[in-house]
Motif scaffolding. Structure first.
Motif, short mmCIF file in Angstrom:
data_model
loop_
_atom_site.label_atom_id
_atom_site.label_comp_id
_atom_site.label_asym_id
_atom_site.label_seq_id
_atom_site.Cartn_x
_atom_site.Cartn_y
_atom_site.Cartn_z
N CYS A 144 -22.52 36.36 -9.45
CA CYS A 144 -22.39 36.92 -10.80
C CYS A 144 -23.41 36.32 -11.75
CB CYS A 144 -20.99 36.66 -11.33
SG CYS A 144 -19.73 37.63 -10.49
N TYR A 190 -23.51 37.69 -15.13
CA TYR A 190 -22.85 37.84 -16.43
C TYR A 190 -23.86 38.20 -17.53
CZ TYR A 190 -19.31 35.29 -13.77
OH TYR A 190 -18.42 34.90 -12.79
N ALA A 207 -20.59 40.84 -7.94
CA ALA A 207 -19.31 41.51 -8.17
C ALA A 207 -19.48 42.59 -9.24
CB ALA A 207 -18.26 40.49 -8.60
N ILE A 212 -14.72 40.10 -14.66
CA ILE A 212 -14.42 38.68 -14.84
C ILE A 212 -14.73 38.31 -16.29
CG2 ILE A 212 -14.91 36.32 -14.05
CD1 ILE A 212 -16.07 37.70 -11.47
N GLN A 261 -21.20 44.48 -3.94
CA GLN A 261 -19.82 44.02 -3.86
C GLN A 261 -19.02 44.69 -4.97
OE1 GLN A 261 -18.69 40.00 -5.32
NE2 GLN A 261 -18.00 39.57 -3.22
N HIS A 320 -14.39 43.16 -2.70
CA HIS A 320 -14.08 41.78 -3.04
C HIS A 320 -12.57 41.54 -2.97
CE1 HIS A 320 -14.46 37.83 -4.43
NE2 HIS A 320 -15.41 37.98 -5.33
N HIS A 332 -11.19 35.12 -3.67
CA HIS A 332 -11.36 34.34 -4.90
C HIS A 332 -10.26 34.54 -5.95
CE1 HIS A 332 -15.94 33.78 -4.03
NE2 HIS A 332 -15.15 33.16 -3.19
N PHE A 343 -8.98 37.14 -7.02
CA PHE A 343 -9.10 38.38 -7.80
C PHE A 343 -8.00 39.35 -7.37
CE2 PHE A 343 -12.26 36.39 -9.79
CZ PHE A 343 -13.55 36.46 -9.31
N LEU A 372 -8.67 30.88 -3.33
CA LEU A 372 -8.72 30.49 -4.76
C LEU A 372 -7.64 31.21 -5.56
CD1 LEU A 372 -12.60 30.40 -5.33
CD2 LEU A 372 -11.10 28.54 -4.61
N TRP A 428 -20.70 29.12 1.44
CA TRP A 428 -20.23 27.82 0.93
C TRP A 428 -20.95 26.65 1.58
CZ3 TRP A 428 -17.99 27.90 -3.56
CH2 TRP A 428 -17.20 29.00 -3.95
C1 LIG Z 1 -17.57 34.82 -9.73
C2 LIG Z 1 -17.15 34.65 -8.50
C3 LIG Z 1 -17.11 35.78 -7.55
O1 LIG Z 1 -17.70 36.81 -7.87
O2 LIG Z 1 -16.52 35.64 -6.47
C4 LIG Z 1 -16.73 33.33 -8.01
C5 LIG Z 1 -15.47 32.87 -8.30
C6 LIG Z 1 -15.10 31.63 -7.85
C7 LIG Z 1 -15.99 30.84 -7.11
C8 LIG Z 1 -17.25 31.34 -6.82
C9 LIG Z 1 -17.63 32.60 -7.26
#
Ligand SMILES: C=C(C(=O)O)c1ccccc1
Length: 364
Positions: free
Chosen positions: A25, A27, A57, A66, A99, A178, A181, A183, A269, A302
């Motif tokens: 991202c 932004y 994303a 986000i 994505q 996606h 994370h 979401f 996450l 990662w």
């Molecule tokens: C903005 C994120 C995404 O698009 O997955 C993100 C969120 C948490 C950790 C890493 C990246």
């Protein structure tokens, strides 16, 4: 010889190597629209030699962003800008991926460099987040998502499907949903965030229903000869990671049956308190297990930074594609450096001709 610089074919698409630019991202969008930042950013990364470039994303609905700066594909008006990005990626020799995302209860925040907290309620750019249940991401926090009705669920699934249709129209040939994370999709899957008692909650089948129905709707609009993939948070690092991982394996089997071709193995996450075992390459063993136990091509990301290690992960059949994020932000020409380090024939050839020509006999 299979390795980081061997090609990879999936459906009718072939990647020139196993290096993917992970969706990151930026932004920098306004109302979801691409601008000069994105054009330069994606051209820079695509010209670095990766086999696949996945655009960040991209929100399927405004409330799924986000931050207000997220790229969007919720409107036909977004297609033209993204088509120029897809064209630039393909012109550079990489496969163009995108994505599609909905941030759910994590939506409506500031960018991480401004703290990443929810926007003030009186901010003109703020909006009410939605989720499977009225459970905030941060326990006890008053930033509580509105529980989605079944009509909301169906509308969001259609939003994913229509965005996939636009992504194809824009020229993308690799689609990643996606589902990680924390979401929206991940928050349906996790019992930490989904306390519904209807058919979208409770059992694993119930919690996975949103994901599977979304894939089924997207499948109707995304060409069968192009890879349909998901980034899925496969493990919650709580007091029993094996439990969430075993659930994820079942869900991956169902997703495969529903038409998913590839899994980008990611982090859940789903809650802020996860004890993530941060270390170099720490997600590779989890990805390798998914690949072996579900017989599906996988990627992961990662903290993968070393060419020799990445090459071995491919050679050893642990993963099929490696998604690099900060490694490529730090050096967009990392694929060229990796090719030299691995002593690939004509390492300069991973770069576009104007760069390759001048580097063919160059040494520092
Ligand atoms: C903005 C994120 C995404 O698009 O997955 C993100 C969120 C948490 C950790 C890493 C990246």
């Amino acid at each position: 010889m299979t390795g980081l610089f061997s090609s990879f074919s999936l459906k009718d698409i072939t990647l020139r190597n196993r290096i993917a630019v992970s969706p990151m991202c930026q932004y920098q969008a306004v109302d979801g629209f691409i601008n000069d930042w994105h054009s330069a950013h994606y051209s820079m990364l695509a010209r670095g030699g990766a086999g696949l470039v996945v655009v960040e994303a991209t929100a399927v609905a405004p409330e799924g962003r986000i931050t207000p700066g997220d790229v969007g594909l919720w409107s036909d008006e977004h297609t033209a800008g993204l088509s120029s990005i897809a064209a630039a990626i393909k012109t550079a020799g990489a496969v163009a991926g995108i994505q599609l995302a909905h941030a759910g209860r994590k939506a409506g925040c500031t960018p991480p460099w401004q703290g990443g907290a929810p926007l003030d309620r009186d901010d003109a750019l703020a909006w009410e987040p939605v989720g499977p249940s009225a459970v905030p991401f941060v326990p006890g926090n008053d930033y509580i998502p509105r529980e989605m009705t079944k009509d909301n669920i169906r509308q969001t699934q259609q939003d994913f499907a229509r965005a996939a249709e636009r992504a194809c129209q824009a020229g993308f040939q690799w689609l990643e949903l996606h589902f990680a994370h924390g979401f929206l999709a991940q928050s349906f899957l996790s019992p930490q965030s989904n306390t519904r008692s209807d058919e979208y909650g409770g059992s694993l089948e119930g919690r996975a229903r949103f994901l599977l129905e979304t894939v089924a709707e997207v499948r109707k609009f995304w060409p069968d000869n192009f890879p349909l993939t998901v980034r899925l948070g496969v493990v919650e690092f709580d007091d029993c990671p094996e439990h969430s991982f075993s659930e994820s394996l079942k869900v991956i089997g169902w997703l495969k049956d529903a038409g998913v071709d590839f899994v980008d193995v990611g982090l859940s996450l789903a809650t802020p308190g996860e004890n993530i075992p941060w270390a170099a390459n720490f997600m590779v063993p989890w990805a390798a297990r998914v690949r072996r136990e579900k017989n599906i091509p996988v990627g992961t990301s990662w903290m993968i930074t070393q060419a020799k290690e990445a090459n071995e992960f491919i050679q050893d059949g642990k993963v099929d594609v490696i998604f690099f994020a900060r490694t490529l932000l730090a050096n967009p020409h990392w694929p060229y450096r990796a090719a030299r380090e691995l002593e690939i024939t004509d390492p300069h050839a991973v770069l576009p001709t104007p760069y390759a020509y001048w580097l063919q006999n160059w040494s520092e």
